[in-house]
Write an enzyme that holds these catalytic residues in place. Structure first.
Site, PDB file in Angstrom:
ATOM      1  N   ASN A  48       0.828  -1.205   0.000  1.00 43.62           N
ATOM      2  CA  ASN A  48       0.000   0.000   0.000  1.00 43.62           C
ATOM      3  C   ASN A  48       0.865   1.259   0.000  1.00 43.62           C
ATOM      4  O   ASN A  48       1.960   1.288   0.550  1.00 43.62           O
ATOM      5  CB  ASN A  48      -1.026  -0.002   1.140  1.00 43.62           C
ATOM      6  CG  ASN A  48      -0.478  -0.272   2.511  1.00 43.62           C
ATOM      7  OD1 ASN A  48       0.540  -0.921   2.693  1.00 43.62           O
ATOM      8  ND2 ASN A  48      -1.171   0.224   3.519  1.00 43.62           N
ATOM      9  N   GLU A  50       0.181   5.303   0.653  1.00 44.42           N
ATOM     10  CA  GLU A  50      -0.738   6.363   1.066  1.00 44.42           C
ATOM     11  C   GLU A  50      -0.247   7.710   0.552  1.00 44.42           C
ATOM     12  O   GLU A  50       0.954   7.918   0.366  1.00 44.42           O
ATOM     13  CB  GLU A  50      -0.825   6.400   2.593  1.00 44.42           C
ATOM     14  CG  GLU A  50      -1.396   5.143   3.178  1.00 44.42           C
ATOM     15  CD  GLU A  50      -1.405   5.135   4.687  1.00 44.42           C
ATOM     16  OE1 GLU A  50      -2.025   4.219   5.236  1.00 44.42           O
ATOM     17  OE2 GLU A  50      -0.803   6.015   5.335  1.00 44.42           O
ATOM     18  N   CYS A  58      -4.017   0.567  -2.594  1.00 44.90           N
ATOM     19  CA  CYS A  58      -3.993  -0.634  -1.759  1.00 44.90           C
ATOM     20  C   CYS A  58      -2.935  -1.613  -2.273  1.00 44.90           C
ATOM     21  O   CYS A  58      -2.572  -1.597  -3.443  1.00 44.90           O
ATOM     22  CB  CYS A  58      -5.351  -1.320  -1.778  1.00 44.90           C
ATOM     23  SG  CYS A  58      -6.686  -0.363  -1.052  1.00 44.90           S
ATOM     24  N   GLU A  60      -3.278  -4.783  -2.823  1.00 47.57           N
ATOM     25  CA  GLU A  60      -3.838  -5.650  -3.859  1.00 47.57           C
ATOM     26  C   GLU A  60      -3.870  -4.944  -5.210  1.00 47.57           C
ATOM     27  O   GLU A  60      -3.533  -5.521  -6.235  1.00 47.57           O
ATOM     28  CB  GLU A  60      -5.249  -6.106  -3.483  1.00 47.57           C
ATOM     29  CG  GLU A  60      -5.314  -6.914  -2.200  1.00 47.57           C
ATOM     30  CD  GLU A  60      -5.494  -6.066  -0.943  1.00 47.57           C
ATOM     31  OE1 GLU A  60      -5.952  -6.619   0.061  1.00 47.57           O
ATOM     32  OE2 GLU A  60      -5.164  -4.853  -0.949  1.00 47.57           O
TER      33      GLU A  60
END
Length: 139
Positions: A48, A50, A58, A60
Protein backbone atom coordinates in the site's frame (compact mmCIF):
# COMPACT_ATOMS: atom_id res chain seq x y z
CA UNK A 1 -14.95 -18.97 3.97
CA UNK A 2 -13.05 -21.81 5.55
CA UNK A 3 -10.36 -22.22 8.16
CA UNK A 4 -7.17 -23.54 6.63
CA UNK A 5 -4.27 -25.45 8.12
CA UNK A 6 -2.14 -25.85 5.00
CA UNK A 7 1.13 -23.96 4.79
CA UNK A 8 2.13 -21.10 2.55
CA UNK A 9 5.51 -21.46 0.84
CA UNK A 10 8.45 -19.69 2.44
CA UNK A 11 9.03 -17.91 -0.88
CA UNK A 12 5.57 -16.30 -0.79
CA UNK A 13 5.89 -15.35 2.88
CA UNK A 14 9.28 -13.72 2.19
CA UNK A 15 7.83 -11.76 -0.74
CA UNK A 16 5.02 -10.57 1.52
CA UNK A 17 7.42 -9.54 4.29
CA UNK A 18 9.63 -7.71 1.79
CA UNK A 19 6.74 -5.86 0.16
CA UNK A 20 5.19 -4.95 3.50
CA UNK A 21 8.53 -3.56 4.70
CA UNK A 22 8.42 -1.14 1.75
CA UNK A 23 4.89 0.11 2.40
CA UNK A 24 4.46 3.87 2.44
CA UNK A 25 1.98 4.40 5.27
CA UNK A 26 2.76 7.70 7.05
CA UNK A 27 -0.92 8.35 7.87
CA UNK A 28 -2.34 5.01 8.96
CA UNK A 29 0.81 3.14 10.06
CA UNK A 30 -0.98 0.05 8.68
CA UNK A 31 1.33 -1.66 6.17
CA UNK A 32 -0.23 -4.29 3.93
CA UNK A 33 1.34 -6.54 1.31
CA UNK A 34 -0.13 -8.69 -1.41
CA UNK A 35 1.18 -11.25 -3.86
CA UNK A 36 -0.80 -12.23 -6.94
CA UNK A 37 0.01 -15.60 -8.52
CA UNK A 38 -1.05 -16.39 -12.07
CA UNK A 39 -2.01 -19.86 -13.31
CA UNK A 40 1.47 -20.29 -14.84
CA UNK A 41 3.11 -19.52 -11.47
CA UNK A 42 4.27 -15.95 -12.04
CA UNK A 43 4.21 -13.86 -8.87
CA UNK A 44 3.55 -10.14 -8.53
CA UNK A 45 4.00 -8.33 -5.23
CA UNK A 46 2.50 -5.04 -4.15
CA UNK A 47 2.19 -2.87 -1.08
CA UNK A 48 0.00 0.00 0.00
CA UNK A 49 1.00 3.56 -0.82
CA UNK A 50 -0.74 6.36 1.07
CA UNK A 51 -0.85 9.99 -0.06
CA UNK A 52 -1.87 13.16 1.76
CA UNK A 53 -5.33 13.35 0.22
CA UNK A 54 -6.13 9.83 1.57
CA UNK A 55 -6.80 8.22 -1.81
CA UNK A 56 -3.76 6.01 -1.91
CA UNK A 57 -3.18 2.65 -3.49
CA UNK A 58 -3.99 -0.63 -1.76
CA UNK A 59 -1.50 -3.49 -1.77
CA UNK A 60 -3.84 -5.65 -3.86
CA UNK A 61 -4.29 -2.91 -6.44
CA UNK A 62 -0.53 -2.41 -6.57
CA UNK A 63 0.10 -6.13 -7.18
CA UNK A 64 -2.69 -6.37 -9.78
CA UNK A 65 -1.21 -3.39 -11.58
CA UNK A 66 2.18 -5.12 -11.75
CA UNK A 67 0.49 -8.27 -13.04
CA UNK A 68 -1.38 -6.38 -15.75
CA UNK A 69 1.75 -4.44 -16.72
CA UNK A 70 3.48 -7.79 -17.29
CA UNK A 71 0.68 -8.86 -19.65
CA UNK A 72 -1.09 -11.30 -17.33
CA UNK A 73 -4.89 -11.32 -17.00
CA UNK A 74 -5.84 -14.17 -14.66
CA UNK A 75 -5.39 -14.92 -10.96
CA UNK A 76 -4.86 -18.37 -9.49
CA UNK A 77 -4.05 -17.31 -5.92
CA UNK A 78 -4.10 -14.02 -4.03
CA UNK A 79 -2.12 -13.59 -0.81
CA UNK A 80 -2.73 -10.71 1.60
CA UNK A 81 -0.77 -9.89 4.76
CA UNK A 82 -1.48 -7.07 7.18
CA UNK A 83 0.57 -5.93 10.16
CA UNK A 84 -1.02 -7.91 12.99
CA UNK A 85 -2.55 -11.18 14.05
CA UNK A 86 -6.04 -10.24 12.89
CA UNK A 87 -7.66 -10.88 9.52
CA UNK A 88 -6.71 -8.19 7.04
CA UNK A 89 -9.01 -9.04 4.15
CA UNK A 90 -9.15 -7.01 0.93
CA UNK A 91 -11.28 -3.87 1.07
CA UNK A 92 -14.43 -3.61 -1.05
CA UNK A 93 -12.66 -1.89 -3.94
CA UNK A 94 -9.97 -4.55 -4.01
CA UNK A 95 -12.51 -7.36 -3.83
CA UNK A 96 -13.97 -5.94 -7.03
CA UNK A 97 -10.48 -5.60 -8.58
CA UNK A 98 -9.67 -9.22 -7.71
CA UNK A 99 -13.06 -10.31 -9.09
CA UNK A 100 -12.17 -8.82 -12.48
CA UNK A 101 -9.29 -11.30 -12.92
CA UNK A 102 -10.45 -14.22 -10.76
CA UNK A 103 -11.98 -17.52 -11.79
CA UNK A 104 -14.27 -19.67 -9.65
CA UNK A 105 -11.10 -21.59 -8.65
CA UNK A 106 -9.13 -18.54 -7.51
CA UNK A 107 -8.19 -18.70 -3.84
CA UNK A 108 -7.69 -15.65 -1.64
CA UNK A 109 -5.40 -16.47 1.28
CA UNK A 110 -5.12 -14.12 4.24
CA UNK A 111 -2.02 -14.37 6.42
CA UNK A 112 -1.28 -12.96 9.84
CA UNK A 113 1.44 -10.38 10.23
CA UNK A 114 3.81 -13.16 11.25
CA UNK A 115 3.14 -15.15 8.07
CA UNK A 116 0.68 -17.74 9.35
CA UNK A 117 -2.21 -18.65 7.05
CA UNK A 118 -5.41 -17.60 8.80
CA UNK A 119 -8.16 -18.17 6.22
CA UNK A 120 -8.71 -19.06 2.60
CA UNK A 121 -11.64 -17.67 0.65
CA UNK A 122 -13.16 -18.45 -2.71
CA UNK A 123 -14.09 -15.44 -4.82
CA UNK A 124 -17.78 -16.18 -4.19
CA UNK A 125 -17.22 -16.20 -0.42
CA UNK A 126 -15.22 -12.96 -0.52
CA UNK A 127 -17.64 -11.13 -2.85
CA UNK A 128 -21.00 -12.93 -2.99
CA UNK A 129 -22.93 -12.37 -6.21
CA UNK A 130 -20.13 -10.12 -7.43
CA UNK A 131 -20.50 -7.99 -10.52
CA UNK A 132 -18.14 -8.94 -13.32
CA UNK A 133 -17.46 -8.36 -17.00
CA UNK A 134 -20.03 -10.99 -17.95
CA UNK A 135 -22.81 -8.76 -16.58
CA UNK A 136 -22.00 -5.98 -19.03
CA UNK A 137 -23.82 -5.84 -22.36
CA UNK A 138 -21.84 -7.02 -25.39
CA UNK A 139 -19.98 -4.31 -27.27
Amino acid sequence: MSQQTDEVSAEIVEKLFSARANAYVPYSAHPVASVMVTPDGQQFAGTNVEVAHYKGLCAEASAISAMITAGQRQLATVYVMGPGDHLCTPCGDCRQRIREFATPETQIKVLSGSGKLMKTYSMEALLPDGFGPEQLPPR
